[in-house]
Design an enzyme around this catalytic site. Structure first.
Site, mmCIF file in Angstrom:
data_model
loop_
_atom_site.group_PDB
_atom_site.id
_atom_site.type_symbol
_atom_site.label_atom_id
_atom_site.label_comp_id
_atom_site.label_asym_id
_atom_site.label_seq_id
_atom_site.Cartn_x
_atom_site.Cartn_y
_atom_site.Cartn_z
ATOM 1 N N SER A 272 41.026 32.327 50.767
ATOM 2 C CA SER A 272 40.239 32.274 51.991
ATOM 3 C C SER A 272 41.097 31.720 53.138
ATOM 4 C CB SER A 272 38.975 31.453 51.750
ATOM 5 O OG SER A 272 38.069 31.582 52.813
ATOM 6 N N GLU B 249 33.709 42.030 48.684
ATOM 7 C CA GLU B 249 34.186 41.616 50.007
ATOM 8 C C GLU B 249 34.534 42.830 50.854
ATOM 9 O OE1 GLU B 249 36.613 37.725 50.101
ATOM 10 O OE2 GLU B 249 37.313 38.795 48.313
ATOM 11 N N HIS C 241 33.383 36.794 47.652
ATOM 12 C CA HIS C 241 34.376 35.850 48.171
ATOM 13 C C HIS C 241 34.509 34.602 47.294
ATOM 14 C CE1 HIS C 241 36.999 34.434 51.353
ATOM 15 N NE2 HIS C 241 36.372 33.260 51.332
#
Length: 324
Positions: free
Chosen positions: A185, A246, A301
């Site tokens: 991330s 995602e 995610h």
């Protein structure tokens, strides 16, 4: 040339590391809990194959500190030193390990040193990561504490190179050509920022679900152009991973009535959903840079943190051996 891998890539090694255990339905629906704490980890287990050490590094003149946790193999050091995997969001990464995984890694001819880079906090993911892992501040962040406004990546990278790495190397010998940096991330964004600005700092760069949307995709603008023009001076590898959910932008498990969720999803759409694989394709055109992209079907995610970390271990460690 760009290397692409499906969910069956490296199948024997993936099974050996237990990656498939993280592809369960409950985990796919997991949402981020900012109050989640570290809890019970391998630090609390009676492990014979690794020993653990910790040290803190002060953040300039501020009271807050970075915490570094080392897992050092109980194994004779190779002549060239140990390979190492450096992991951002150290507490969250630490929670992804279990005794079976450590024992599997310890069976390698040259088991890796594991470097967990986190904050002196009991939180699984500390909000100060937002400042440390981003190279520019978002507009409108003046209501947040200074450490959460973004833009601290250069300071953190300088501390990593000048203060943290020397202390790690004082404690354990490292192989200079077998150093992997992994982040998820915002951590994945920092991995790419490090590649762009200090390509010789590590040999392997694993950027998982990188937050390319940060500041309307600023990393894909001038920083990328400068990096592509400058190039890399030595053989380097980069791995970009992404969850299939995602890429499909499947947000069914999110509370779409939450204004914070709405604002975050608006930021994400500032870059195309296929920005990570397209970036890997561009990087693959560079000399001395071997780029690969792997997509994990169905994963969102949050679950990508564990899945990508296991993938980075096999990608960074099993592809090349450091002989004892």
């Amino acid at each position: 040339m760009l290397e692409r891998f499906t969910s069956r890539g490296f199948a024997p090694l993936t099974l050996a590391l237990g990656l498939l255990a993280f592809w369960s339905t409950p985990l796919m629906a997991q949402q981020h809990d900012p109050a989640r704490t570290l809890g019970h980890t391998v630090l609390d287990e009676p492990i014979q194959v690794y020993r653990f050490e910790q040290f803190d590094v002060a953040h300039g003149d501020e009271a807050r500190r970075w915490r570094v946790t080392l897992a050092i193999p109980e194994h004779p050091a190779p002549a060239a030193g140990f390979p190492a995997v450096w992991m951002l969001d150290g507490n969250a990464a630490l929670m992804a390990f279990d005794t079976d995984l450590l024992e599997t890694l310890a069976e390698r001819p040259a088991p890796p040193v594991l470097v967990f880079l986190g904050h002196a906090s009991e939180l699984r993911t500390d909000p100060r990561r937002r400042g440390d892992y981003t190279f520019t501040a978002l507009d409108g962040d003046d209501t947040l504490p200074p450490e959460q406004r973004g833009g601290g990546a250069e300071a953190f990278l300088a501390a990593l190179e000048r203060r943290i790495r020397p202390e790690v190397e004082r404690r354990v010998p490292l192989a200079p050509n077998q150093q992997t940096l992994w982040g998820h991330s915002l951590g994945g964004l920092f991995v790419l920022y490090t590649l762009y600005t200090r390509p010789d700092a590590f040999n392997h760069y694993a950027a998982a679900s990188p937050s390319l949307w940060w500041h309307e995709g600023a990393l894909l603008d001038a920083p990328e152009r400068v990096f592509l023009a400058k190039g890399v001076s030595q053989p380097t590898r980069v791995r970009i991973t992404l969850g299939g959910a995602e890429r499909a932008r499947d947000h069914r498990h999110r509370d779409l009535n939450d204004p914070r969720v709405q604002a975050h999803l608006a930021r994400i759409t500032s870059v195309p959903a296929d920005a990570p694989p397209r970036l890997a394709e561009r990087l693959a055109e560079m000399a001395n840079l071997q780029a690969s992209y792997r997509e994990f079907p169905g994963l969102g995610h949050g679950p990508m943190l564990n899945a990508s970390l296991r993938d980075a271990l096999e990608w960074g460690l099993f592809t090349q051996e450091v002989r004892p």
